[in-house]
Write an enzyme that holds these catalytic residues in place. Structure first.
Site, PDB file in Angstrom:
ATOM      1  N   ASP A  17       0.835  -1.209   0.000  1.00  0.00           N
ATOM      2  CA  ASP A  17       0.000   0.000   0.000  1.00  0.00           C
ATOM      3  C   ASP A  17       0.870   1.260   0.000  1.00  0.00           C
ATOM      4  OD1 ASP A  17       0.869  -0.114   2.608  1.00  0.00           O
ATOM      5  OD2 ASP A  17      -1.115   0.186   3.509  1.00  0.00           O
ATOM      6  N   SER A  18       2.196   1.088   0.065  1.00  0.00           N
ATOM      7  CA  SER A  18       3.109   2.218  -0.145  1.00  0.00           C
ATOM      8  C   SER A  18       2.874   2.829  -1.524  1.00  0.00           C
ATOM      9  CB  SER A  18       4.568   1.775  -0.003  1.00  0.00           C
ATOM     10  OG  SER A  18       4.826   0.647  -0.822  1.00  0.00           O
ATOM     11  N   ASP A  41      -1.193  -6.095  -0.456  1.00  0.00           N
ATOM     12  CA  ASP A  41      -1.465  -5.506   0.855  1.00  0.00           C
ATOM     13  C   ASP A  41      -2.958  -5.245   1.039  1.00  0.00           C
ATOM     14  OD1 ASP A  41       0.197  -4.923   2.961  1.00  0.00           O
ATOM     15  OD2 ASP A  41       1.088  -3.153   2.016  1.00  0.00           O
ATOM     16  N   LYS A  60      -1.299  -9.377   2.620  1.00  0.00           N
ATOM     17  CA  LYS A  60      -0.526  -8.971   3.805  1.00  0.00           C
ATOM     18  C   LYS A  60      -1.373  -8.032   4.622  1.00  0.00           C
ATOM     19  CE  LYS A  60       3.076  -5.877   3.676  1.00  0.00           C
ATOM     20  NZ  LYS A  60       2.547  -4.810   4.566  1.00  0.00           N
ATOM     21  N   GLU A 110      -1.217  -5.512   8.360  1.00  0.00           N
ATOM     22  CA  GLU A 110      -0.441  -4.969   9.469  1.00  0.00           C
ATOM     23  C   GLU A 110      -1.079  -5.347  10.800  1.00  0.00           C
ATOM     24  OE1 GLU A 110       0.185  -0.750   9.123  1.00  0.00           O
ATOM     25  OE2 GLU A 110       1.018  -0.915   7.098  1.00  0.00           O
ATOM     26  N   GLU A 143       9.259  -4.390  10.178  1.00  0.00           N
ATOM     27  CA  GLU A 143       9.629  -3.069   9.634  1.00  0.00           C
ATOM     28  C   GLU A 143      10.178  -2.176  10.737  1.00  0.00           C
ATOM     29  OE1 GLU A 143       6.750  -1.077   7.134  1.00  0.00           O
ATOM     30  OE2 GLU A 143       8.031   0.693   6.957  1.00  0.00           O
TER      31      GLU A 143
HETATM   32  O1  KIV Z   1       3.457  -1.103   1.666  1.00  0.00           O
HETATM   33  C1  KIV Z   1       4.589  -1.569   1.566  1.00  0.00           C
HETATM   34  O2  KIV Z   1       5.298  -1.359   0.581  1.00  0.00           O
HETATM   35  C2  KIV Z   1       5.073  -2.397   2.652  1.00  0.00           C
HETATM   36  C3  KIV Z   1       6.528  -2.722   2.655  1.00  0.00           C
HETATM   37  C4  KIV Z   1       7.279  -1.527   3.030  1.00  0.00           C
HETATM   38  C5  KIV Z   1       6.845  -3.878   3.513  1.00  0.00           C
HETATM   39  O3  KIV Z   1       4.335  -2.755   3.505  1.00  0.00           O
END
Ligand code: KIV
Length: 275
Positions: free
Chosen positions: A49-50, A88, A118, A120, A187
């Site tokens: 989600d970055s 994510d 994924k 968090e 992280e």
């Molecule tokens: O969103 C993302 O790119 C991430 C990575 C930094 C692990 O969660």
């Protein structure tokens, strides 16, 4: 009827099997062309989600939606054949209840074709991780610095700097592993804690700003390619694409302005009239 599929993707058990062996190579990826370039060289691509910050210029990841994740997840799947693709779960799509998380994760898996999601969070997400894995959706955990909680923590801060912080973070790691996550991102974590957790849990730990002690590493691809003018301190830049792109665009602009542009005579050859 058996369907022969030539695409042979890395599987979740294969990623798990890296534990304590060869490090897992991971990078973020958000679009098809880069997915094609990465595919032969990484074990796992994360549609993180970055992408909200990198691709869409958002200030943090909180504005990212499920539809954005699905759009980029589809692109990465179209561009790749081999690496395991993990998408994510964005803020607001999984925290409320295991059932809502399952519904949204199932949408991600069905619409993108990716293998896993994924999410968090540590102990607080254990029930949800168990619910999803028991129903066929592999989950990668993400603990330590969790960017989606930026407003609660007040900023992106390294975790585990003092031993007093360790027990809660270790409990998060154990809860995520015991709930069935096949790997977990650590992280922004101090090295001694990352090393301790890596020794304590049975699944691969994937570090980002968490030292080489982890079972694998992930970076935001644009950071390691030198496209981010302010990359995090722990990032090693393997290329300097930012300056290279600027130089190329400058040369192009100069060519256009001076009309020194290639002609099209070799592209659209004119039919010669007979003498
Ligand atoms: O969103 C993302 O790119 C991430 C990575 C930094 C692990 O969660």
């Amino acid at each position: 009827m058996s369907v022969h599929n030539e695409t042979r993707r890395v599987t979740v058990p294969e990623i798990r099997a890296h534990k304590g062996k060869e490090p897992v190579v991971c990078l973020t990826c958000y679009h098809a062309h880069t997915a094609r370039l990465l595919d032969d060289h990484v074990d796992l691509m994360l549609v993180g989600d970055s992408l909200g910050m990198v691709m869409h210029g958002l200030e943090n990841t909180l504005g990212v939606t499920l539809d954005m994740m699905i759009t980029h997840g589809k692109a990465v799947m179209r561009g790749s054949k081999r690496a395991l693709v993990v998408v994510d779960m964005p803020f607001g799509s999984y925290e409320e209840s295991p059932a809502i998380a399952f519904r949204n994760a199932a949408r991600v898996i069905q619409e993108t074709g990716a293998t896993a999601v994924k999410m968090e969070g540590g102990a607080r997400m254990a029930e949800t991780i168990r619910y999803l894995t028991q129903r066929g959706i592999p989950v990668m955990g993400h603990i330590g610095l969790t960017p989606q909680t930026v407003h609660v923590t007040g900023g992106f801060r390294t975790t585990g700097r003092t031993p007093e912080e360790w027990p809660a973070i270790e409990a998060d790691a154990k809860a995520v592993a015991e709930a069935g996550a096949f790997a977990m991102v650590l992280e922004g974590m101090a090295e001694p804690l990352a090393a301790k957790i890596t020794a304590e849990v049975a699944v691969p730990t994937i570090g980002i700003g968490a030292s080489p002690a982890c079972d694998g590493q992930i970076l935001v691809m644009e950071d390691m390619l030198g496209l981010n003018p302010n990359p995090p301190k722990f990032v090693r830049e393997y290329a300097h694409l930012g300056p290279a792109i600027e130089a190329a665009v400058k040369a192009y602009a100069s060519d256009v302005r001076s009309r020194s542009f290639p002609g099209t005579e070799n592209v659209y050859p004119m039919k010669r009239s007979k003498p």
